[in-house]
Design an enzyme around this catalytic site. Structure first.
Site, PDB file in Angstrom:
ATOM      1  CD  GLU A 154      -3.452  -6.216   4.090  1.00  0.00           C
ATOM      2  OE1 GLU A 154      -3.617  -7.038   3.161  1.00  0.00           O
ATOM      3  OE2 GLU A 154      -2.833  -5.145   3.936  1.00  0.00           O
ATOM      4  CD  GLU A 171      -2.837  -1.265   2.344  1.00  0.00           C
ATOM      5  OE1 GLU A 171      -2.216  -1.542   3.395  1.00  0.00           O
ATOM      6  OE2 GLU A 171      -4.057  -1.133   2.298  1.00  0.00           O
TER       7      GLU A 171
END
Ligand code: T1G
Length: 696
Positions: free
Chosen positions: A131, A111
């Protein structure tokens, strides 16, 4: 002389003319802990305030670019700045910011790259949004920026699978802009220069629009509703990805709320426990220190287990000598190994051009003397003590000094096996789980005289085979099978007292098990349990309620499950259906025993089953067969299909609480005081408020 300024201990700025190199140096994996977040934000703000640099390049030192947020911070009060805010500062920078990623850029690390204005990958890079494996979702813009760069299907695939994407695929999908080779700092310097030369274009990801794909969103939502209703974060991922149609601020707000909601779930706690637990079990002193060579391994027995073990070693690049007593058995073993290796190729676990070389490391033999030069022998033959003793006596005279002699026994006494050799210090148990080339659990059974370096070599082997090695002491069934032997009786009692096998299976599959116990029995073969019950018949505790009546009669009919087409279920190629004959057997047994069947709710089934599992798991910790509760948890996650989001039986026990567990056991004990007894360790926890987590 390079002009380097330390923003803080982990972040530095190196000025090279119009270029500013920002380096992240936070071993071991450059996780974005609070200092990294703060230093990154300060660096970008400082450079923009100064206005001298014309391009900024972010890279990382060490073996990998940022591998994600710092998982050790989870569950603790959040510390500013929040990752999404840092990434917005980067994306909003007036000075173009590029990133150079190497190793594994995962989660918050990927990210970070997405928030920069161009991304350079270094050969070997893999990117991902794992995640989901922590019960979470990308919480720092991943669900907003991947759709803009690579579309909604790719964003959903990455976030829901958690898989790593190769640099080549990332380049094809537009997730990175270039693929280079070389040292991260040198590549960063060159790429920055290309920005200044105009040969590397930059743009803010948030300026792009997400290509609409409502069908992908709807189909995925429907699939998740059907297949993953019991999980929390997958559904939130679809919600967040859908929000990428909106302007950045609104989309990030929805993503953030979804992330915070996921962070609060017991599923996140369970999966984080699983993440660290997998590493903790091999982080023990017994796994450290000197080890012996593992350059050549011998396997005795070409059956399902021996072939699976041999396959696992071959896939890890270790040459294997496979010994069988007869040519047909040896041929079958080689054929099974070949099939397993071809399976690994078709599953993408082994490159096709490596298949022949891997199989070339296999040496089949009918002579045990062929094992004279191996470093480790793993015996995987019939589970009978006299057979094993005979083999170990021979191995003792054939194998070279220092060779390790291991048994794959699933419950027999490793000390008794060791005692028939002149080298008990070189003997241990290596209990693999079927299929051995797939299941990741390896119980490493320590004999009384097992040498320290032999034990450490067991853990080194687990690491080489990419397995989860768990230390176990000698007892009947070690950790997993001993606990299984106890709680599997509860499933039988439930059926005797009124539940159907399918109801028990359905209730436990609703709890999160991949398969209920009766389906598992049918898959493994009901005859295995049948043999064990017959083996134990002579020593069975007369006070214990016999749990095997129904299963024995099923086996007496020759119905062993899938392999005979009939067991608790019928297998005719379609979905398994309950075997109507079994219901008749159950009725007959109940009638003979004078049992009036009663109804059980699914929750009652789960509560009894899990409480029984917890009781024996607690005893296994109490008597030292397992080192800590986390070791039991990992045995069940990696060997018994325990739902990962529950963290394992003793992590789950902490979510119920010792007081409630003691109360349940005392209630059940009114029906069967012999089977239902409160382990002292649990009684103590109920009194003093401690938890199993306190013992890890
Ligand atoms: N945080 C803290 N420690 C970590 C860590 C992490 N993310 N990743 C690894 N470690 C530790 C690990 O515990 C071990 O420590 C050491 O580093 C080496 O790890 C906002 C919220 C990167 C592929 O899920 O997959 O970003 O035992 O033994 O086999 O959206 O580590 O040595 O003390 O595993 O070479 C997302 C998790 C986080 C990646 C390297 N990222 N890590 O494997 O080494 S959530 C992940 C891995 C997130 C954002 C969200 C692997 C690896 P110790 P290791 P490895």
């Amino acid at each position: 002389m390079a002009d380097i300024h330390q923003v803080n201990d982990l972040i530095s700025i190196e000025r090279q003319g119009d270029i500013a190199l920002v380096c992240i140096d936070n071993p071991p994996v450059n996780a974005t802990g609070q200092q990294v977040r703060e230093g990154l934000q300060q660096a970008i703000e400082q450079l923009n305030a100064e206005g001298t640099a014309k391009v900024i390049a972010i890279y990382a030192a060490g073996r990998t670019f940022v591998a994600g947020a710092d998982i050790r911070e989870f569950g603790k009060p959040p510390k500013a700045p929040a990752l999404p805010d840092v990434f917005n500062v980067i994306e909003d920078s007036a000075i173009p910011v590029i990133s150079v990623m190497h190793g594994t850029a995962l989660g918050g690390g990927f990210e970070l790259g997405l928030s920069t204005h161009a991304r350079i990958g270094i050969e070997g890079l893999r990117v991902g949004l794992p995640e989901i494996n922590l019960g979470l979702l990308p919480g720092a813009g991943g669900t907003q920026r991947v759709p803009r760069l690579a579309g909604i299907p790719m964003a959903l695939d990455m976030a829901l699978s958690g898989r790593m994407v190769s640099a080549k695929a990332a380049l094809e999908k537009g997730l990175i802009d270039r693929l280079e080779s070389g040292d991260p700092r040198d590549v960063a310097l060159k790429a920055a220069q290309d920005v200044l030369d105009g040969t590397l274009a930059t743009r803010r990801t948030c300026d792009l629009d997400t290509p609409r794909d409502d069908k992908a969103l709807e189909d995925t939502a429907a699939m998740l509703k059907k297949k993953q209703a019991h999980l929390f974060s997958p559904h939130k991922i679809v919600e967040a990805v859908r929000a990428s149609y909106l302007p950045r601020a609104e989309g990030l707000k929805i993503e953030r709320q979804a992330f915070v909601d996921s962070m609060d779930t017991p599923q996140r706690a369970g999966m984080i426990h699983a993440f660290f637990g997998e590493r903790a079990v091999s982080g023990i002193p017994e796994a450290k220190g000197d080890t012996r060579p593992l350059d050549k391994i011998g396997v005795i027995g070409g059956g399902t287990m021996g072939s699976g073990i041999a396959t696992s070693c071959l896939l890890a690049g270790i040459p294997v000598t496979l010994v069988e007593v007869a040519q047909d058995g040896l041929d079958r073993g080689v054929a099974t190994i070949t099939k397993n290796i071809d399976g690994a190729v078709s599953r993408g676990k082994l490159a096709a051009d490596k298949r022949d070389a891997v199989l070339g490391m296999l040496t089949p033999s009918l002579e045990m003397e062929a094992l004279s030069d191996v470093d480790l022998v793993i015996e995987a033959v019939f589970e009978q003590m006299d057979v094993k003793k005979d083999i170990f006596t021979k191995l003792d005279s054939i194998c070279k000094d220092g060779a390790i002699l291991a048994s794959n026994t699933s419950y027999l006494d490793v000390n008794e096996i060791a005692a028939c050799t002149g080298r008990p210090q070189d003997v241990l148990g290596l209990h693999f789980f079927s299929p051995a080339h797939v299941m990741r659990l390896l119980e490493i059974v320590q004999g009384e005289k097992t040498a320290a370096d032999v034990l450490a070599t067991g853990f080194a082997l687990a690491k080489k085979l990419k397995k989860v090695g768990v230390l176990a002491q000698v007892c009947d069934g070690f950790i997993g099978n001993r606990i299984l032997a106890h709680y599997s009786k509860t499933a039988s009692y439930l059926v005797l007292d009124g539940a159907s096998p399918q109801q028990v299976d359905d209730a436990l599959e609703g709890f999160g098990f991949a398969m209920g116990p009766h389906k598992v029995g049918d898959l493994a073969g009901l005859d295995i349990g049948w043999m064990t019950r017959k083996r134990k018949a002579a020593t069975r505790d007369p006070n214990e309620r016999y749990a095997g009546d129904v299963a024995d009669r099923i086996c007496e009919e020759g119905w062993f499950g899938r392999k005979t087409g009939k067991g608790y279920y019928l297998y005719d190629g379609g979905a398994p259906v309950p075997n109507p004959e079994v219901a008749k057997i159950i009725d007959a047994v109940r009638a003979e025993k004078g049992i009036t069947p009663r109804d059980f709710t699914d929750q009652e089934i789960v509560d009894r089953y899990m409480t029984a599992m917890i009781v024996e798991a607690a005893r296994v910790v109490e008597d030292g067969t397992a080192k800590r509760p986390v070791d039991v948890d990992m045995v069940f996650l990696f060997g018994y299909g325990f739902p990962r989001f529950r963290g394992g039986p003793l992590h789950y026990a902490d979510t119920i609480g010792a007081k409630e567990l003691v109360s349940r056991i005392e209630t059940y004990a009114k029906e069967d005081p012999h089977y239902w007894q409160v382990p002292p360790i649990l009684r103590k926890m109920a009194e003093d408020g401690t938890k199993f987590a306190d013992l890890n």
